[in-house]
Design a protein around this motif. Sequence first.
Motif, short mmCIF file in Angstrom:
data_model
loop_
_atom_site.label_atom_id
_atom_site.label_comp_id
_atom_site.label_asym_id
_atom_site.label_seq_id
_atom_site.Cartn_x
_atom_site.Cartn_y
_atom_site.Cartn_z
N LYS A 1 46.50 27.07 37.28
CA LYS A 1 45.86 27.86 37.89
C LYS A 1 45.18 28.91 36.78
CE LYS A 1 45.32 26.06 41.88
NZ LYS A 1 43.95 25.15 41.85
N ASN B 1 35.72 41.98 36.27
CA ASN B 1 34.76 42.20 37.10
C ASN B 1 33.79 41.05 37.09
OD1 ASN B 1 35.76 44.34 37.96
ND2 ASN B 1 34.71 45.64 36.91
N GLY B 2 34.26 39.92 36.97
CA GLY B 2 33.27 38.71 37.01
C GLY B 2 32.93 37.97 38.55
N GLY B 3 31.94 37.58 38.60
CA GLY B 3 31.38 37.12 39.95
C GLY B 3 31.62 35.67 39.98
N VAL B 4 30.84 35.01 40.90
CA VAL B 4 31.22 33.55 40.89
C VAL B 4 30.64 32.75 39.81
CG1 VAL B 4 30.35 31.68 42.63
CG2 VAL B 4 29.95 34.11 43.21
N HIS C 1 33.55 32.84 37.14
CA HIS C 1 34.61 32.03 37.64
C HIS C 1 34.42 30.59 37.21
CE1 HIS C 1 36.35 35.76 39.75
NE2 HIS C 1 37.48 35.10 39.31
N GLY C 2 33.26 30.29 37.74
CA GLY C 2 32.87 29.08 37.70
C GLY C 2 32.87 28.40 36.20
N TRP D 1 43.52 38.47 35.93
CA TRP D 1 43.70 37.39 37.09
C TRP D 1 44.90 36.52 36.73
CZ3 TRP D 1 41.73 37.01 41.61
CH2 TRP D 1 40.63 37.41 41.97
N TRP E 1 37.38 30.09 46.37
CA TRP E 1 36.71 28.91 46.03
C TRP E 1 36.38 28.08 47.30
CZ3 TRP E 1 33.24 28.78 42.53
CH2 TRP E 1 33.74 29.07 40.99
N GLU F 1 29.79 35.98 45.38
CA GLU F 1 29.55 36.80 44.39
C GLU F 1 30.73 38.35 44.83
OE1 GLU F 1 27.76 36.37 41.54
OE2 GLU F 1 28.33 38.23 40.61
N PHE G 1 34.41 37.12 44.93
CA PHE G 1 35.05 37.16 43.81
C PHE G 1 35.18 38.41 43.20
CE2 PHE G 1 36.50 32.91 42.51
CZ PHE G 1 35.83 31.99 43.40
N ASN G 2 34.33 39.36 43.30
CA ASN G 2 34.19 40.65 42.68
C ASN G 2 34.09 41.61 43.63
OD1 ASN G 2 34.17 42.71 41.03
ND2 ASN G 2 32.06 42.20 39.84
N THR H 1 34.28 44.69 43.67
CA THR H 1 34.02 46.10 43.23
C THR H 1 32.43 46.17 43.02
OG1 THR H 1 34.34 45.32 40.84
CG2 THR H 1 36.06 46.47 42.16
#
Lengths: 610, 88
Positions: free
Chosen positions: A506, A516-519, A522-523, A573, B22, B71, B74-75, B77
């Motif tokens: 993981k 501060n990354g979004g989807v 992460h993907g 993370w 996820w 979004e 996951f974030n 902030t």
Amino acid sequence: MNVNRLALAGSKHLRPSQYRVMAQRFNSTDAQKLTAAEAAARPVVKSGLRFRTKAFITLTLIGAGVAGVVKHSFDDEQFRALLEDNIPHYAHSLDKLEQLRDNEDVEKVIAGATLVGGKIVDLSKTGYRAASDLINGTTTPAPEKPATSVSSSTAQLVKKVQELEQPKPAVAAARAEYIPSETPAPAFLPGAAPGKSASHVEKPKIVEKVAKKVEEVKEKAVEIKDNIQEKIAVKKEEAPAPPKKLIKIAPIESEEPVMSSLNATLAQLVHILNENGIPEQGHEVFEKANEELKHLSERVEALKVEGEAQAATVMAELTEKYKRIVDEKESDHEGHISQLKRELADAFEQEKKDAIERELKIQQEILREEQKQELIKYAMDMQRRWVREVKVRVENERGGRLARLDQINLRLKTLERQGVDNADFLDQSSRTHQLWCGVKALEKAYEAGERRPFDRELARLKRLAETEKDAEVLKVVLAAVPESVAAQGVDSVPELMDRFEYVADKVRQASLVPENGGVLAHGMSVVLSKLMFKKHGLVPGNDVEAILARTEYYLVENDLEQAVRELNQLKGWGKRLAKDWIVAARRRVEVGQAIDVINTHANLVSLTLA
Amino acid sequence: MSANNNTKAANIPSEEILSRKWDECLSNVIVKSGIGLSVGIVASALVFKKRSWPISVSTGLGLGYALSQCERNFNPTLVPVSKYQDKK
């Protein structure tokens, strides 16, 4: 066949009914419908626009894109920085553009252009109006010019200036009235004004006057001096004219200093007068004075002699009288003195006797005391000797029985002590055994292949620690293990290793996520991490892979503490994901350390026992 | 609601935070795009004379909404439309 396929392919945007028709048409076997000639006869319709239009549209779009990018880079600093870093000469061009924008000439040009544009618009409006009037045959009045036009504003300014100028003469007249009022001086001080001016004028005058006066005085002084000098000269001239007659006096000699000084002064006076010249009267007077002075001195002498004789007689009488008195007193005193002498001698004798007696008495006392002390000492000595003799006799009589009793007592005491010590030792030893058993039990629970609760063992150890002395360390360590951990137990090393594999996976997946990354971030991280190589062994470095490899190595070597320390170095993370594993491993490490401490304590106790 | 949140936080072992995110994301996508699809089909059938574009538009909207939820998950902030001026 190819034609069929093409047609079918081109029929993507047809409705089902149309499609059916097309299929029927083109699936038919007779190919007469579409011969080459017919195909050629059909006009070739180029689909789409001409190249020129396409190019124009592309260029416009590109220009709009560039303008948008430039505008946005002026607004957003980050965006600008990004572009400047990656596009060569971008910074330079942007600086030039900024200069151009800030340039005032450009602003003026732009203002002028807008003005011209406005005028053109007006002109076109009037032209349109004129044209429409001509066509329609009507007259429309020109619209009022807006107040903001330049000419109207200038007219206003002119009016304002005129208005401002009008009151000026009134102000000037007022000023003129004021001016003459300054000249008349204040009338209530008549003297002051001229005085003031006079003082200004007088000052030099006074100075002049003073100077004049000084000069006058000087002149006068000079005159006086001249006069005096003249007079002196005249006098001098007159002096030698009459005949001189000198005074003669006889000097008087006497023993008295007063007389001699008087004589001297007289002589001086005569000398002076002789020099200067005086009339004849003075002669007589002086000679008279001299004679009288002589008489005076004789008289004084006579008086002196008389006085001396008188004094001598008086002195003789007095001396006789005093002699007589002195003799009497002497005889008196002699008798007195002899009496005193006798008395003193007697007193002295008496005192001597008394002192001797006292000394004798004291000496007697001292001697008596010494005697007493010696007697007492002797008495004690005697007593002691007597007691000793008695003891010796008694012991000899008893024949060693007392000694034997003492011995027996002593032996009994040692036996008692030994018994007590033995009991203590046994107690201690049993407690140590129990401690050892407890520790072993705890260790067994700790080292089991799976998680096992050890709260009972811990409670037992706590009970043991309470009864033991010098067990502060033990108590503290046992208290440091929390109840929840004891109740749940602690993971075993294989369990931790299993869990670590999962956790490492993981962590790897989350390793490429930016802050501060979004989807999407992460993907991407999940996907790209699958392309990364896995490291094994003790590799140096601070990236995620190296840390994971090192932790794995330490785990395999059973060095949990180091493994935990390594994994704690993760950031972001990875750290969040690995937190629980770290907590579990830490718990195990802490319990292991507690067990170590208890072990050493038990060792110590058993060593000190022996 | 708060109890649910607390238990959710307590139950997950920390290494499964991302997996859970996820999962939520995936469920969001399926649910919301499904809803969008159905709304689109209904709208196209009733209002838009059986044209095909309302379906795709609606499904897209649903997908977009699901994406923005993901979004935010996951974030947390992230605040919409604001920019970080952290260089200054």
